[in-house]
Design a protein around this motif. Structure first.
Motif, PDB file in Angstrom:
ATOM      1  N   TRP A  49       0.847  -1.203   0.000  1.00  0.00           N
ATOM      2  CA  TRP A  49       0.000   0.000   0.000  1.00  0.00           C
ATOM      3  C   TRP A  49       0.882   1.252   0.000  1.00  0.00           C
ATOM      4  N   SER A  50       1.915   1.249   0.836  1.00  0.00           N
ATOM      5  CA  SER A  50       2.807   2.405   0.952  1.00  0.00           C
ATOM      6  C   SER A  50       3.567   2.672  -0.347  1.00  0.00           C
ATOM      7  N   ALA A  52       2.705   1.951  -3.308  1.00  0.00           N
ATOM      8  CA  ALA A  52       1.778   2.478  -4.316  1.00  0.00           C
ATOM      9  C   ALA A  52       1.592   3.988  -4.147  1.00  0.00           C
ATOM     10  N   ARG A  53       1.921   4.512  -2.982  1.00  0.00           N
ATOM     11  CA  ARG A  53       1.815   5.945  -2.702  1.00  0.00           C
ATOM     12  C   ARG A  53       3.174   6.640  -2.687  1.00  0.00           C
ATOM     13  N   GLY A  54       4.201   5.942  -3.140  1.00  0.00           N
ATOM     14  CA  GLY A  54       5.525   6.552  -3.250  1.00  0.00           C
ATOM     15  C   GLY A  54       6.348   6.518  -1.975  1.00  0.00           C
ATOM     16  N   GLU A  56       8.815   4.560   0.161  1.00  0.00           N
ATOM     17  CA  GLU A  56       9.661   3.411  -0.139  1.00  0.00           C
ATOM     18  C   GLU A  56      10.624   3.013   0.972  1.00  0.00           C
ATOM     19  N   ILE A  65       0.505   8.825   7.591  1.00  0.00           N
ATOM     20  CA  ILE A  65       0.495   7.690   6.654  1.00  0.00           C
ATOM     21  C   ILE A  65      -0.132   6.478   7.341  1.00  0.00           C
ATOM     22  N   GLU A  68      -3.862   6.983   7.690  1.00  0.00           N
ATOM     23  CA  GLU A  68      -4.514   6.813   6.390  1.00  0.00           C
ATOM     24  C   GLU A  68      -4.648   5.337   6.032  1.00  0.00           C
ATOM     25  N   TYR A  69      -3.586   4.587   6.286  1.00  0.00           N
ATOM     26  CA  TYR A  69      -3.616   3.161   5.982  1.00  0.00           C
ATOM     27  C   TYR A  69      -4.683   2.452   6.820  1.00  0.00           C
ATOM     28  N   ASN A  72      -8.064   3.182   5.667  1.00  0.00           N
ATOM     29  CA  ASN A  72      -8.310   2.430   4.447  1.00  0.00           C
ATOM     30  C   ASN A  72      -8.710   0.985   4.755  1.00  0.00           C
ATOM     31  N   GLN A  76     -13.875   1.240   2.318  1.00  0.00           N
ATOM     32  CA  GLN A  76     -13.474   1.586   0.959  1.00  0.00           C
ATOM     33  C   GLN A  76     -14.737   1.869   0.162  1.00  0.00           C
ATOM     34  N   ALA A  88     -10.108   7.734   1.138  1.00  0.00           N
ATOM     35  CA  ALA A  88      -9.023   8.688   1.388  1.00  0.00           C
ATOM     36  C   ALA A  88      -9.264   9.463   2.680  1.00  0.00           C
TER      37      ALA A  88
END
Length: 182
Positions: A49-50, A52-54, A56, A65, A68-69, A72, A76, A88
């Motif tokens: 998931w992380s 996919a959001r840049g 790394e 973060i 948000e996760y 999620n 959804q 979101a």
């Protein structure tokens, strides 16, 4: 133990060495194999998931973060065509149009995981980031708080339902299997 490591292969390749180090630490602590696998499942999903959001690396993860996760995981958006979209944080509005079918206003909010499931994921992330902090991979743990377990609820049947159950259990039509399950 081999099965416990399989989720690591689903994590982004650049984070896999860090997850293997974490597994070694869990094994050194004599963590039960099923718990190691649970940790790896949760972390592989989080890192996928992380990425996919840049995000790394562990030092890029901050409390927002993580929040948000977890949000999620609770909910959804589902389109009438069946397509899914993430919920979101900070934006309670559904997507304007479905990327799959193009329909507008077709999304409904749906539940994903129960509170205790998300609480368990939060706990696994907290332990992982505590380990990362102890091993100087990050400066501070982005999982700031624990979520207490909800109070257990005892649900009582109304007296009429209890009477019906007692009558049924004592009746000749009731099988022993059904009586034992009640």
């Amino acid at each position: 133990m081999r099965g416990a490591l399989l989720p690591i292969d689903r994590a982004p390749p650049t984070i896999q060495p860090l997850l293997r180090q974490y597994v070694s630490w869990l094994v050194d602590r004599k963590t039960v194999t099923s718990n190691v696998q649970d940790h790896m499942e949760a972390l592989a999903q989080f890192w996928s998931w992380s990425f996919a959001r840049g995000i790394e690396s562990a030092d890029e993860v901050h409390p927002q973060i993580v929040s948000e996760y977890l949000l999620n995981l609770y909910s959804q958006w589902r389109c009438s065509c069946g397509a899914m979209a993430p919920f979101a944080a900070g934006n309670p509005e559904p997507p304007k149009a479905c990327p799959q079918c193009g329909a507008g206003g077709s999304f409904k909010k749906v539940k994903r995981y129960a509170q205790n499931t998300v609480r368990g994921v939060r706990a696994k992330l907290r332990v992982y980031f505590d380990w990362a902090k102890l091993n100087r991979k990050i400066i501070s743990n982005p999982v700031k708080r624990k979520t207490p377990a909800p109070q257990p609820k005892v649900q009582h049947y109304p007296p009429g339902v209890i009477r019906e159950l007692c009558t049924y259990i004592s009746s000749p039509e009731c099988s022993l299997t059904q009586a034992a399950m009640m």
